[in-house]
Scaffold this active site. Structure first.
Site, short mmCIF file in Angstrom:
data_model
loop_
_atom_site.label_atom_id
_atom_site.label_comp_id
_atom_site.label_asym_id
_atom_site.label_seq_id
_atom_site.Cartn_x
_atom_site.Cartn_y
_atom_site.Cartn_z
N SER A 139 19.59 58.09 69.82
CA SER A 139 20.11 59.01 70.83
C SER A 139 19.33 58.82 72.12
O SER A 139 18.12 58.54 72.08
CB SER A 139 19.97 60.47 70.37
OG SER A 139 20.24 61.37 71.43
N TYR A 152 15.21 67.50 66.82
CA TYR A 152 16.25 66.48 66.72
C TYR A 152 15.86 65.25 67.55
O TYR A 152 15.93 64.12 67.07
CB TYR A 152 17.59 67.02 67.19
CG TYR A 152 18.63 65.94 67.36
CD1 TYR A 152 19.27 65.41 66.25
CD2 TYR A 152 18.94 65.44 68.62
CE1 TYR A 152 20.21 64.39 66.39
CE2 TYR A 152 19.88 64.43 68.77
CZ TYR A 152 20.50 63.91 67.65
OH TYR A 152 21.42 62.89 67.79
N LYS A 156 15.06 61.20 66.43
CA LYS A 156 15.69 60.00 66.99
C LYS A 156 14.65 59.07 67.62
O LYS A 156 14.84 57.84 67.63
CB LYS A 156 16.76 60.39 68.00
CG LYS A 156 17.97 61.06 67.35
CD LYS A 156 18.62 60.17 66.29
CE LYS A 156 19.91 60.72 65.74
NZ LYS A 156 20.56 59.81 64.77
#
Length: 250
Positions: A139, A152, A156
């Site tokens: 991401s 999160y 990534k």
């Protein structure tokens, strides 16, 4: 002959979103595709829409489930040329201090442990076929994190480090690269927002951070994966390709 004729491609998280479009793109280019997803119904629907494809219900965070995925692929198609590690989950957007540890643990298992498992059990098979590769979906948040998605984004970032380190370990037999997508209007993003549909005001705020003035389309990511896994990228390994409409330079 199509670009991926006689190639076998595993795409995880392929019941919807980026994964479904990647599975379709590889199939249209001639590949036999293994559609892996915890959502067995959605995976079968994707596979049934493709020419040469099977679905395998897979919990990518579980050792036995991943082993079954690899074994089933080899049994059905005779080998593996490409693994696209697309499966991932967000946590609900919130300050890190409010995040339930159980939600954080599950997210790390799906986003990071999964890649360890598919590569641990898949790369020995990939090494048997020339030109094989792994493509990991990370991401742009790994490079440009936002508040509210801290854990999160950190998961990534771990995907990027895993990609680069593994690329050095398994070269020259297998190439390992990653893609950093910008935000896309998929169920994944809706899950992070906790909404069935992204409100226009939220979408506008997202788009305002992107110089190309739109969100990512699933085909944008599929095209990048198709390139990185192809002979055209035969000298590219350990790369992390930003497919973000310029968000990382904003």
């Amino acid at each position: 002959m199509s670009l991926y004729t006689n190639k076998i491609v595993i795409v995880t998280g392929a019941a919807s979103g980026f994964g479904r479009t990647m599975a379709r793109s590889f199939s249209e280019a001639g590949a036999s595709v293994v559609v892996a997803d915890l959502n067995a119904v959605g995976a079968k629907e994707t596979a049934d829409s493709l020419n040469s494809a099977i679905s395998v219900e897979t919990d990518v965070s579980d050792i036995d489930s991943v082993r079954n995925l690899i074994d089933t692929t080899v049994r059905e198609f005779g080998g593996i040329d490409v693994i696209v590690n697309n499966a991932g989950v967000p946590h609900r957007a919130m300050p890190m201090l409010d995040l339930d540890p159980a939600d954080a643990d599950r997210m790390w298992a799906v986003n990071v442990r999964s890649i360890f498992l598919t590569c641990k059990y898949g790369i020995p098979i990939l090494r048997k076929r020339p030109g094989s590769s792994v493509v990991n979906i990370a991401s742009i948040g790994a490079l440009r994190p936002r508040g509210g998605m801290t854990v999160y984004n950190a998961s990534k970032a771990a995907v990027l480090t895993l990609t680069r380190g593994l690329a050095a370990e398994v070269a020259p037999d297998v190439r390992v690269n990653a893609i950093n997508p910008a935000v896309a209007e998929t169920n994944f993003v809706q899950g992070a927002q906790g909404l069935d549909r992204i409100p226009e005001a939220v979408k506008d705020a997202m788009v305002n951070e992107i110089p190309m003035r739109r969100t990512a389309d699933t085909l944008d990511i599929a095209n990048a994966a198709m390139f990185l896994a192809s002979p055209a990228a035969s000298f590219i390994t350990g790369a992390c390709l930003d497919v973000d409409g310029g968000r990382s330079i904003q």
